[in-house]
Scaffold this active site. Sequence first.
Site, PDB file in Angstrom:
ATOM      1  N   ALA A 130       0.873  -1.172   0.000  1.00 24.28           N
ATOM      2  CA  ALA A 130       0.000   0.000   0.000  1.00 24.28           C
ATOM      3  C   ALA A 130       0.910   1.221   0.000  1.00 24.28           C
ATOM      4  O   ALA A 130       2.065   1.136   0.442  1.00 24.28           O
ATOM      5  CB  ALA A 130      -0.874  -0.021   1.249  1.00 24.28           C
ATOM      6  N   GLY A 164       0.554  -4.877   0.953  1.00 24.63           N
ATOM      7  CA  GLY A 164      -0.653  -4.910   0.117  1.00 24.63           C
ATOM      8  C   GLY A 164      -0.406  -5.555  -1.242  1.00 24.63           C
ATOM      9  O   GLY A 164      -1.345  -6.056  -1.871  1.00 24.63           O
ATOM     10  N   GLU A 176      -0.688  -9.155  -0.595  1.00 27.70           N
ATOM     11  CA  GLU A 176      -2.116  -9.390  -0.302  1.00 27.70           C
ATOM     12  C   GLU A 176      -2.938  -9.395  -1.595  1.00 27.70           C
ATOM     13  O   GLU A 176      -3.879 -10.178  -1.737  1.00 27.70           O
ATOM     14  CB  GLU A 176      -2.622  -8.318   0.677  1.00 27.70           C
ATOM     15  CG  GLU A 176      -2.015  -8.522   2.063  1.00 27.70           C
ATOM     16  CD  GLU A 176      -2.358  -7.417   3.040  1.00 27.70           C
ATOM     17  OE1 GLU A 176      -2.055  -6.245   2.734  1.00 27.70           O
ATOM     18  OE2 GLU A 176      -2.934  -7.716   4.101  1.00 27.70           O
ATOM     19  N   GLU A 216       4.581  -5.339   7.326  1.00 21.36           N
ATOM     20  CA  GLU A 216       3.826  -4.300   8.026  1.00 21.36           C
ATOM     21  C   GLU A 216       4.281  -4.060   9.467  1.00 21.36           C
ATOM     22  O   GLU A 216       4.300  -2.933   9.936  1.00 21.36           O
ATOM     23  CB  GLU A 216       2.315  -4.623   8.020  1.00 21.36           C
ATOM     24  CG  GLU A 216       1.632  -4.346   6.685  1.00 21.36           C
ATOM     25  CD  GLU A 216       1.680  -5.517   5.713  1.00 21.36           C
ATOM     26  OE1 GLU A 216       2.509  -6.430   5.898  1.00 21.36           O
ATOM     27  OE2 GLU A 216       0.871  -5.509   4.766  1.00 21.36           O
TER      28      GLU A 216
HETATM   29  N1  CO8 Z   1       4.601   3.092  -0.607  1.00 28.50           N
HETATM   30  C1  CO8 Z   1       4.978   4.262  -1.160  1.00 28.50           C
HETATM   31  N2  CO8 Z   1       6.130   4.400  -1.855  1.00 28.50           N
HETATM   32  C2  CO8 Z   1       6.900   3.313  -2.011  1.00 28.50           C
HETATM   33  C3  CO8 Z   1       6.559   2.057  -1.469  1.00 28.50           C
HETATM   34  C4  CO8 Z   1       5.334   1.967  -0.737  1.00 28.50           C
HETATM   35  N3  CO8 Z   1       4.901   0.832  -0.220  1.00 28.50           N
HETATM   36  N4  CO8 Z   1       7.541   1.182  -1.772  1.00 28.50           N
HETATM   37  C5  CO8 Z   1       8.453   1.861  -2.489  1.00 28.50           C
HETATM   38  N5  CO8 Z   1       8.078   3.131  -2.641  1.00 28.50           N
HETATM   39  C6  CO8 Z   1       8.777   4.218  -3.337  1.00 28.50           C
HETATM   40  C7  CO8 Z   1       9.951   4.722  -2.518  1.00 28.50           C
HETATM   41  O1  CO8 Z   1       9.514   5.655  -1.570  1.00 28.50           O
HETATM   42  C8  CO8 Z   1      10.806   5.323  -3.604  1.00 28.50           C
HETATM   43  O2  CO8 Z   1      10.258   6.567  -3.973  1.00 28.50           O
HETATM   44  P1  CO8 Z   1      11.208   7.889  -4.027  1.00 28.50           P
HETATM   45  O3  CO8 Z   1      12.166   7.573  -5.119  1.00 28.50           O
HETATM   46  O4  CO8 Z   1      10.237   8.960  -4.362  1.00 28.50           O
HETATM   47  O5  CO8 Z   1      11.842   8.001  -2.696  1.00 28.50           O
HETATM   48  C9  CO8 Z   1      10.598   4.381  -4.786  1.00 28.50           C
HETATM   49  O6  CO8 Z   1       9.388   3.695  -4.531  1.00 28.50           O
HETATM   50  C10 CO8 Z   1      11.708   3.353  -4.968  1.00 28.50           C
HETATM   51  O7  CO8 Z   1      11.869   2.684  -3.736  1.00 28.50           O
HETATM   52  P2  CO8 Z   1      13.294   2.505  -3.010  1.00 28.50           P
HETATM   53  O8  CO8 Z   1      14.211   3.634  -3.369  1.00 28.50           O
HETATM   54  O9  CO8 Z   1      13.041   2.245  -1.580  1.00 28.50           O
HETATM   55  O10 CO8 Z   1      13.817   1.196  -3.750  1.00 28.50           O
HETATM   56  P3  CO8 Z   1      14.852   0.134  -3.152  1.00 28.50           P
HETATM   57  O11 CO8 Z   1      15.226  -0.750  -4.304  1.00 28.50           O
HETATM   58  O12 CO8 Z   1      15.947   0.782  -2.401  1.00 28.50           O
HETATM   59  O13 CO8 Z   1      13.984  -0.732  -2.110  1.00 28.50           O
HETATM   60  C11 CO8 Z   1      12.031  -1.907  -1.340  1.00 28.50           C
HETATM   61  C12 CO8 Z   1      12.910  -1.520  -2.561  1.00 28.50           C
HETATM   62  C13 CO8 Z   1      12.823  -2.865  -0.440  1.00 28.50           C
HETATM   63  C14 CO8 Z   1      10.809  -2.627  -1.898  1.00 28.50           C
HETATM   64  C15 CO8 Z   1      11.630  -0.642  -0.557  1.00 28.50           C
HETATM   65  O14 CO8 Z   1      11.107   0.316  -1.470  1.00 28.50           O
HETATM   66  C16 CO8 Z   1      10.617  -0.853   0.518  1.00 28.50           C
HETATM   67  O15 CO8 Z   1      10.940  -1.398   1.564  1.00 28.50           O
HETATM   68  N6  CO8 Z   1       9.338  -0.433   0.285  1.00 28.50           N
HETATM   69  C17 CO8 Z   1       8.296  -0.523   1.251  1.00 28.50           C
HETATM   70  C18 CO8 Z   1       7.804  -1.937   1.376  1.00 28.50           C
HETATM   71  C19 CO8 Z   1       6.721  -2.052   2.421  1.00 28.50           C
HETATM   72  O16 CO8 Z   1       6.951  -1.826   3.596  1.00 28.50           O
HETATM   73  N7  CO8 Z   1       5.511  -2.419   1.980  1.00 28.50           N
HETATM   74  C20 CO8 Z   1       4.398  -2.582   2.862  1.00 28.50           C
HETATM   75  C21 CO8 Z   1       3.652  -1.318   2.923  1.00 28.50           C
HETATM   76  S1  CO8 Z   1       2.409  -1.359   4.176  1.00 28.50           S
HETATM   77  C22 CO8 Z   1       1.134  -2.159   3.468  1.00 28.50           C
HETATM   78  O17 CO8 Z   1       1.169  -2.595   2.361  1.00 28.50           O
HETATM   79  C23 CO8 Z   1      -0.065  -2.260   4.356  1.00 28.50           C
HETATM   80  C24 CO8 Z   1      -1.182  -2.972   3.658  1.00 28.50           C
HETATM   81  C25 CO8 Z   1      -2.366  -2.915   4.507  1.00 28.50           C
HETATM   82  C26 CO8 Z   1      -2.892  -1.522   4.589  1.00 28.50           C
HETATM   83  C27 CO8 Z   1      -4.253  -1.546   5.100  1.00 28.50           C
HETATM   84  C28 CO8 Z   1      -4.770  -0.106   5.229  1.00 28.50           C
HETATM   85  C29 CO8 Z   1      -4.195   0.622   6.391  1.00 28.50           C
END
Ligand code: CO8
Length: 259
Positions: A66, A112, A115, A135
């Site tokens: 998400a 998400g 999911e 999460e």
């Molecule tokens: N949300 C928003 N932006 C994201 C997300 C995300 N989940 N994942 C990556 N991005 C963005 C980064 O912010 C970055 O943007 P910017 O260049 O503007 O800073 C761009 O994508 C590229 O990402 P990275 O530079 O971080 O790329 P890396 O190769 O270094 O890392 C990863 C890749 C490991 C995938 C890393 O991006 C990461 O850890 N992302 C987050 C993963 C995560 O925690 N996902 C779970 C999110 S929570 C969720 O899904 C909850 C679901 C349930 C919600 C229910 C409602 C409340």
Amino acid sequence: MSYNNLLTEREGLVLKITINRPKQLNALNKETIQELNHALDTANKDKEIGAIIVTGAGEKAFVAGADIKEFADFSVEKGQELAANGQEILFDFMEFMSKPVIAAVNGFALGGGLELAMAAHIRVASDNARLGLPEVSLGVIPGYGGTQRLTQLVGSGKAFEMITTAGMISADDAHKWGLVNHVVSQEELMPLAEKIAGKIIKNSPNAIHAAIRAINANHVEGVDGFEVEIEEFGKCFGTPEFVEGTTAFIEKRKADFRK
Ligand code: CO8
């Protein structure tokens, strides 16, 4: 219909939906969730679509979760509302569609994103895919059905490990654990998803919908899946598709369920 965050492509009876926010690793913001609902709902009502493939744009991510930036300042109520609405319009909606959805997991499938893949009926992955529910590292738990669907797919022991460690697993481990059905190279991923879709669309759309209802009944609380199976099985006998399927067998020809 064109979307801000999706690409849709139709080939014969198969619809391919690509989540297209590669710079954000295809993270699911609210608009993308609404667009996915619209695209799936439209496909669900379209008799000329028999199977759907969902994938992510680029070679790095299926969906990295998400959109964290969107819910970072949410209250308890807004968090619950986001999860409830998302579950209803996308994750549960997809699972209970009348046509099979194949998730082609082409990279990170996190939070998400995993999911979403788990709400699909069939999952195939490329060998660079990394899957996880991170999460708890953000101070929340999976909110789009992840605690339930991961447990159904891999069992509670592995679900506890994945969710409480917030770790990612490789495509090969996901395959061993039964979380994805097949692992292939990136180049082979879409052809494989298309091959599976190609087999599905040859079969009776009515029977496929009945099978989805019966299989899903396995994990609907208070519902006896065996009873649902009996009921769905019986209903098939009253359909023209059953007549066509059995007649084609007797006449030694291929059934044509869409004439
Ligand atoms: N949300 C928003 N932006 C994201 C997300 C995300 N989940 N994942 C990556 N991005 C963005 C980064 O912010 C970055 O943007 P910017 O260049 O503007 O800073 C761009 O994508 C590229 O990402 P990275 O530079 O971080 O790329 P890396 O190769 O270094 O890392 C990863 C890749 C490991 C995938 C890393 O991006 C990461 O850890 N992302 C987050 C993963 C995560 O925690 N996902 C779970 C999110 S929570 C969720 O899904 C909850 C679901 C349930 C919600 C229910 C409602 C409340």
